[in-house]
Design an enzyme around this catalytic site. Structure first.
Site, PDB file in Angstrom:
ATOM      1  N   GLU A  60       0.868  -1.224   0.172  1.00  0.00           N
ATOM      2  CA  GLU A  60      -0.114   0.064  -0.013  1.00  0.00           C
ATOM      3  C   GLU A  60       0.908   1.188   0.184  1.00  0.00           C
ATOM      4  OE1 GLU A  60      -0.394  -2.524   2.136  1.00  0.00           O
ATOM      5  OE2 GLU A  60      -2.232  -3.540   1.182  1.00  0.00           O
ATOM      6  N   PHE A  83      -8.772  -2.909   1.507  1.00  0.00           N
ATOM      7  CA  PHE A  83      -9.741  -2.706   2.486  1.00  0.00           C
ATOM      8  C   PHE A  83      -8.971  -1.520   3.151  1.00  0.00           C
ATOM      9  CE2 PHE A  83     -10.418  -7.187   1.869  1.00  0.00           C
ATOM     10  CZ  PHE A  83     -11.861  -7.264   2.147  1.00  0.00           C
ATOM     11  N   HIS A 129     -11.117  -6.178   8.608  1.00  0.00           N
ATOM     12  CA  HIS A 129     -12.098  -6.203   7.268  1.00  0.00           C
ATOM     13  C   HIS A 129     -13.365  -5.326   7.528  1.00  0.00           C
ATOM     14  CE1 HIS A 129      -9.848  -9.885   6.463  1.00  0.00           C
ATOM     15  NE2 HIS A 129      -9.624  -9.445   5.102  1.00  0.00           N
TER      16      HIS A 129
HETATM   17  C1  LIG Z   1      -1.557  -5.142   4.294  1.00  0.00           C
HETATM   18  C2  LIG Z   1      -2.774  -6.062   3.700  1.00  0.00           C
HETATM   19  N1  LIG Z   1      -3.011  -5.767   2.526  1.00  0.00           N
HETATM   20  C3  LIG Z   1      -3.754  -6.357   1.564  1.00  0.00           C
HETATM   21  C4  LIG Z   1      -4.444  -7.545   2.174  1.00  0.00           C
HETATM   22  C5  LIG Z   1      -5.561  -8.266   1.484  1.00  0.00           C
HETATM   23  N2  LIG Z   1      -5.083  -9.753   1.143  1.00  0.00           N
HETATM   24  C6  LIG Z   1      -5.386 -10.645   1.847  1.00  0.00           C
HETATM   25  S1  LIG Z   1      -4.478 -12.087   1.309  1.00  0.00           S
HETATM   26  C7  LIG Z   1      -3.927 -11.355  -0.060  1.00  0.00           C
HETATM   27  C8  LIG Z   1      -2.929 -11.991  -1.002  1.00  0.00           C
HETATM   28  C9  LIG Z   1      -1.765 -12.548  -0.294  1.00  0.00           C
HETATM   29  O1  LIG Z   1      -0.701 -13.461  -1.115  1.00  0.00           O
HETATM   30  P1  LIG Z   1       0.322 -14.007  -0.580  1.00  0.00           P
HETATM   31  O2  LIG Z   1       1.076 -13.249   0.147  1.00  0.00           O
HETATM   32  O3  LIG Z   1       1.027 -14.637  -1.795  1.00  0.00           O
HETATM   33  O4  LIG Z   1      -0.038 -15.307   0.562  1.00  0.00           O
HETATM   34  P2  LIG Z   1      -0.883 -16.485  -0.102  1.00  0.00           P
HETATM   35  O5  LIG Z   1      -2.259 -16.185  -0.079  1.00  0.00           O
HETATM   36  O6  LIG Z   1      -0.589 -17.084  -1.366  1.00  0.00           O
HETATM   37  O7  LIG Z   1      -0.514 -17.267   0.931  1.00  0.00           O
HETATM   38  C10 LIG Z   1      -4.211 -10.027   0.071  1.00  0.00           C
HETATM   39  C11 LIG Z   1      -3.662  -9.071  -1.093  1.00  0.00           C
HETATM   40  C12 LIG Z   1      -3.949  -7.624   3.601  1.00  0.00           C
HETATM   41  N3  LIG Z   1      -4.679  -9.110   4.212  1.00  0.00           N
HETATM   42  N4  LIG Z   1      -3.232  -7.244   4.129  1.00  0.00           N
END
Ligand SMILES: Cc1ncc(C[n+]2csc(CCOP(=O)(O)OP(=O)(O)O)c2C)c(N)n1
Ligand SMILES: Cc1ncc(C[n+]2csc(CCOP(=O)(O)OP(=O)(O)O)c2C)c(N)n1
Ligand SMILES: [Mg+2]
Ligand SMILES: [Mg+2]
Lengths: 337, 424, 337, 424
Positions: A60, A83, A129
């Site tokens: 972000e 979010f 969330h």
């Molecule tokens: C600071 C933050 N930004 C965005 C999100 C929303 N979000 C939740 S999971 C995710 C994807 C994460 O991908 P990765 O790090 O590859 O982990 P995986 O789900 O593949 O295990 C996102 C964008 C969040 N939880 N926290």
């Protein structure tokens, strides 16, 4: 004129704006090919190409920083933070850079950009969330803070925010993306189609930032609110048979104080409603302003209905949410005193 | 869940220890840099600017140097620059140094609140200005005043900013030296370290989106590389193959902390780029020719859509961090003198003399001329006022530019402030 | 008992606490060998060794995150953010992690730590060395927010903050590190030595968080303030001959509302003073609370004296700072109505 | 300030272009991974755990693999684990998969709000639990449920957390799967991506400050490596030579974004470590033996004060991101099947069979037993309630643990909430 839910209206605003202005670029986590986890940016990559609508790394801070650079170049970033709970890693770039750039450069570099982000509870999203962090942005001079409550306003306010020369934090009440909400979580959900404000004009129209809307006229008290709580408040007012004047602020900064003052002078009573935690929530500022300006018209203390000063607890969502019961009690209190 | 008995294993284990980096020398010590490995000028290979990033990675632990001990240019990185340009660079560097000295003194005289010199690091900004096009955009930190001076920004205007006076284009709103000038391709300096680094990437992304020709250069100090913004810049630059040059000015100090506190004990700053698959160069920052050549290389790469380059300029902060700092509290007073890579001004001067393009007489004349120019500029600037006289007039300007238009709440505050100002 | 300025008192608190508790670790930018740019941590590395007092990389996010891990382990981090203006890169770790850890783990993991940071203007620090961001932390449930105004209180409050089981953001009014300030920037600076609150007891003592101090008793109005503004307000009250009751809040969260209410009930008038920008500053919350609780005792609207809703402009420092003139006018207004 | 005429140069320049990474396959395409370079099992060298970090850096672009196509263990990384441990790992992996399936279904049945599976990635957490000591501390992301299961945390308690019911140790306050358990060395999962990574470093710093023996392991996804917190973790780990293992689980997807959006087109995630001078390993995450061996190696290194290790586990997210996600919107439905590194459960099972330590009959029995255990746990958990029944009782608990003691303003709110709850 088409019937739209809030997601469609926001999506439409993107398309209208992007067709008219080639300098608008859209990006965010999952906002490109997939069109965003709430699908607000759906179809943009297809229509406008990969360099105008694209996925961003999960950063972000990087997203806001890139937008700063783009705005400095002369583009108009229209970005999504997935979010509102995840906006904090970008807080430094927003507070120290986006908000202060025009000022610190005496107008040489400006930061026209819109940072859209879904906020608020009511979808069992748990602590991360469900947050409503709007007041943390209202304290920062240089930012505008806008929150729509209907599809009609969502499109008109987003188009105004995009046209605005200043940075706008645009909070989207995710609980009412798909339909208004009267606060009774145990009742069936009504879709937007049944609500008059789902009628969304075609093409371009803008709702000037800083204009509140009196969504219900009344004489008994003035109720100030925004976002999801507009609908919850309206329902509570009807259910309790209180002749309240309900004002949807729509923009917190700049604030339409004139409309507020006029109403409070008329009613002599005021209730402020938001979902965010109470302490130092935007309600505090509203209370301060109302009592500073309308003190001698007030017949009872200005009251606040808010979320609690706790994180948003998953299972206790409806005990946290400022719903019909909390409103009822506050309405009674304001009227009783 | 181990396959050995944990208690038995544990008995043989050393206790864990936290390593806290310490600079080699502290006040009272005699600095000795004789065992610092300094590659010979001309020894570093020069890959083609379109080479795969990995081809550059050996250079991340090397040191691109052009000017040798013999004051001649050596090796494949010799940019073979026209002597006119070298003389211009020398003039600019001397002017920066004179400017710094005058403004430092002005602060000490109470004419302003704050000042920051770049003594010992002049080559970096000056050669960057020479190597890039006039319309490329810089996102500087606070030690690249040389960019403005080399690009011909009026010294008087810089000083007016420092004095926050009537001639200050930033209307007295910014701390001294936080310059900003779009026309000179110099982005507004932030007080918040590191923020400009990913912004440079965003600007260059925009240039790429619009099919522009202009590229961007971001600047950051060794200490500030630890900020998350550094990582944002590297990530975005790598992901979108952005036409940007990302410069780390490693002057080895961050106020009182030496570069080990930013991670320099284990890797060079140039090596950070390896982890992102970004081209990387490590350059003698006190060697104006090497700096020039490296930036030229990176700009060619960027302009050909071959991607970003990170460059570490290895230099030394020869004086205090700012007018608020006294470095003798944390490092030997003699360290700057002992620093083996020399003075960038002296090195470029010696090179021009060795080329037969310069001499002591001309140099004295140049120094005198710079001094006259700076003093003249200062006189003009001070006529427009010094800081202690400011902040009383034009109070309403305080309330402008928060937004494009003044909203009611700020208008009310403006009225209150004006009433307050009138009230004696 | 020794005579100390605020820096010495804070330094002494560190030493007292670190001698008594081996689990306290101190780190921050320049906070190790050099002892911090304001010298609050001077001598700690020498006395307690490099692993208990050390320099940190320039990464406020990393500093807070490391502190979270250390607190999870069982240590008590006592960390320095060099200027409050630079706390934002650590805001996500503070808001999402430090503040919510006890709650989200139902008390299994707690975050006892103190985050010290100098704040406020008055030293010609420009936009990024003058900010007062306290209200951004008061909105976050789970954080305590403490601001001392004298050497005596600085030591006692810091020791209480260190002993506290919850995370405390400890804002230090840098303008009065070396001496109290009456708001007249053109007059010579008085050193702390001439002020009775420079008498600092030896060894350990704690001022409970959440207890305000009535620093001047009075009948005419109640003035609520904290930090540097305590001294500016006291001077203004005397200069204007107003018999104000001046309350130094000392801790914003938890807030000593009892003392506030009692005073406002007595005086019937209230003025809130802070240096932070007005909109959504902590003053808004104070006004809201006072009017909610003491409405029927109020004879005039609660007024706010604050910084402006602009960044802190370098040359206009004294036009920005809420000094004697702004206070005079507000005192008159509150008394006149 | 260029030495060439800018206009002339510019005419020959290509226009700048923004590169936006695209995955190889989108819905409708037929995925084909045949040109993916997969080093043979046993081919990667194994440096001594005390080796200089740089000695490991070739491994950052290699792939440590132990289990070959012949289902045998190969090469220097063969951890030569006791078959009992292998069988335990297999059992745990099967249990995780059954657990995931049951809880996914429970969400679909409306018994809770949300669930996240780790299908295809089970080996990573299970082998980590096996390789580290019971009292080492994990700072997991949301896909390491295997750590808890392998360490013997009650399945029922996990389910109670998922249902936010009376048995939930987190009192219904957290989203499902955001477990936390100190006794099992499992730090509270955060909804905010990446935050735990530098926290792991902080914990290990504390262990080092106190002369402890325990080390920490931090976990992060490929997508989340882009966060500034990733850089904080790496910087602090490098600066203080921290006894920590930093694991990137590269399952190639971050919701709808492929790993290229996190920078994987230009460098591996393991390579990030090179830039900090941290030891680095890149490991086949679907090969339980390789995972085990790599973590053992890194733990030996950390325990001997030889410093941190980053490990990239290369794997594939075989199902949707969460119950809120439908991956057919952004990648071919057949991609998971086509993924060449196989199913970690099948691979470990085949290895045990090849060793003569396992057979289909025993496997069926094990699967059945896991199924029984999970169902039994679910029955117990559901007796304590499912989500739709929650949030009505014990309202006062909502107001606890914001602070150690309930301050007056929260006490007032508690009273109001209780009154509200009573009011029908
Ligand atoms: C600071 C933050 N930004 C965005 C999100 C929303 N979000 C939740 S999971 C995710 C994807 C994460 O991908 P990765 O790090 O590859 O982990 P995986 O789900 O593949 O295990 C996102 C964008 C969040 N939880 N926290
Ligand atoms: C976000 C942030 N944190 C801390 C500071 C305070 N600060 C100003 S300069 C400085 C040291 C910077 O060192 P370096 O990056 O090496 O640059 P140099 O001064 O050597 O050019 C610090 C810590 C700041 N300005 N911004
Ligand atoms: Mg430096
Ligand atoms: Mg992933």
């Amino acid at each position: 004129m088409a019937t739209m839910n809030m997601i469609q209206a926001l999506n439409d605003a993107h398309k209208v704006a992007m067709r008219a202005d080639e300098d608008i670029v859209v990006f965010g986590e999952d906002a490109g090919y997939f069109g965003g986890v709430f699908r607000v940016t759906e179809g943009l990559q297809k229509e406008f190409g990969k360099t105008r609508a694209f996925d961003a790394p999960i950063s972000e801070g990087g997203i806001i920083a890139a937008a700063v650079g783009m705005a400095a170049y002369g583009l108009k970033p229209l970005i999504e933070i997935q979010f509102a709970d995840y906006i904090y890693p970008g807080y430094d770039q927003i507070v120290s850079e986006v908000a202060k750039m025009r000022y610190r450069t005496a107008g040489e570099w400006t930061m026209p950009m819109v940072i859209r982000t879904p906020y608020g509870g009511g979808i069992f999203g748990g602590q991360t969330h469900s947050q409503s962090p709007e007041s943390l942005f209202t304290h920062i001079a240089g930012l505008k803070v806008v929150i729509p409550s209907t599809p009609h306003d969502a499109k008109g306010l987003l188009l105004a925010a995009i046209a605005d020369p200043d940075p706008v934090i645009f909070f989207e009440p995710k609980r009412i993306y798909n339909g208004p909400f009267d606060g009774h979580h145990d009742r069936p959900v009504t879709p937007w189609a049944k609500h008059p404000a789902s009628a969304v004009p075609d093409g371009h129209y803008a709702i000037p930032l800083g204009t509140a809307k009196v969504v219900r006229e009344g004489e008994a008290l003035t109720l100030l609110t925004y976002g999801t709580m507009v609908h919850v408040s309206l329902a509570a007012v009807e259910e309790n048979g209180v002749d309240a004047e309900v004002i949807d602020l729509r923009s917190l900064v700049p604030l339409d104080l004139e409309t507020i003052e006029e109403s409070v002078r008329k009613t002599g009573r005021c209730l402020v409603v938001h979902e965010a935690p109470r302490t130092s929530g935007f309600g505090a500022e509203l209370v301060a302003l109302v009592q500073e300006r309308c003190f001698y018209h007030l017949e009872s203390p200005v009251e606040r209905v808010t979320g609690w000063d706790t994180p948003y607890p998953h299972a206790y969502e409806w005990a946290y949410f400022p719903g019909p019961k909390r409103l009822k009690k506050a309405l009674e209190k304001v009227m009783a005193d | 869940m181990s396959d050995k008995d944990p208690e038995a294993t544990r008995a043989n284990r050393p206790v864990l220890e936290l390593h806290v980096p310490e600079p080699r020398y502290r006040p009272g010590d005699t600095p000795d840099f004789s065992n610092l490995v300094i590659p010979a000028a001309g020894s570093a290979p020069r890959p083609d600017p379109s080479a795969a990033a990995a081809r550059t990675h050996p250079l991340a632990t090397d040191l691109v140097r052009v000017l040798g001990d013999d004051d001649q240019a050596h090796g494949p990185w010799d940019p073979k620059v026209d002597p006119d340009i070298l003389r211009k660079m020398l003039k600019d560097m001397v002017t920066v140094r004179v400017f710094d000295d005058r403004m430092y003194r002005a602060q000490r005289q109470g004419k302003t609140s704050f000042y920051m010199k770049c003594t010992g690091e002049e080559a970096v900004a000056i050669a960057a200005a020479a190597a890039l096009d006039r319309d490329d955009m810089h996102f500087p930190s606070y030690r690249q005043q040389g960019l403005l001076i080399a690009r011909g920004y009026p010294l008087t205007t810089m000083m007016c900013q420092i004095y926050s006076n009537a001639g200050d284009p930033l209307k007295g709103r910014q701390l001294p030296i936080m310059y900003s000038d779009k026309a000179h391709g110099f982005f507004s300096i932030s007080g918040n370290l590191g923020t400009q680094f990913p912004q440079a990437v965003g600007w260059a992304m925009a240039a790429a989106i619009k099919g522009d020709h202009r590229i961007a250069m971001g600047w950051i100090g060794d200490g500030a590389t630890a900020e998350g913004d550094f990582h944002s810049a590297m990530t975005f630059a790598a992901v979108y193959n952005v036409p940007v040059i990302l410069a780390v000015v490693n002057n080895q100090w961050a106020i009182s902390s030496f570069s080990g506190i930013a991670g320099a004990e284990r890797a060079t700053f140039a090596q950070r780029a390896v982890g992102y698959g970004i081209a990387s160069l490590r350059v003698d920052g006190n060697d104006a020719l090497a700096v020039y050549a490296a930036i030229k290389w990176a700009s060619e790469r960027a302009r050909a859509n071959d991607g970003p380059t990170m460059i570490e300029f290895f230099t030394y902060r020869a004086e205090g961090h700012s007018t608020s700092d006294d470095p003798t509290g944390y490092r030997p007073a003699s360290e700057a003198k002992a620093w083996p890579l020399g003075d960038p001004v002296e090195r470029l001067k010696a090179h021009l003399i060795a080329l037969g393009e310069w001499d002591e007489v001309r140099h004295s004349a140049l120094a005198a001329q710079s001094d006259v120019e700076v003093r003249a500029a200062q006189k003009v600037a001070e006529k427009l006022g010094i800081l202690p006289q400011q902040g009383k007039d034009n109070i309403e300007s305080m309330f402008e530019d928060v937004y494009a238009e003044v909203p009611w709440h700020i208008a009310e505050q403006r009225a209150a402030a004006l009433a307050e100002a009138k009230d004696k």
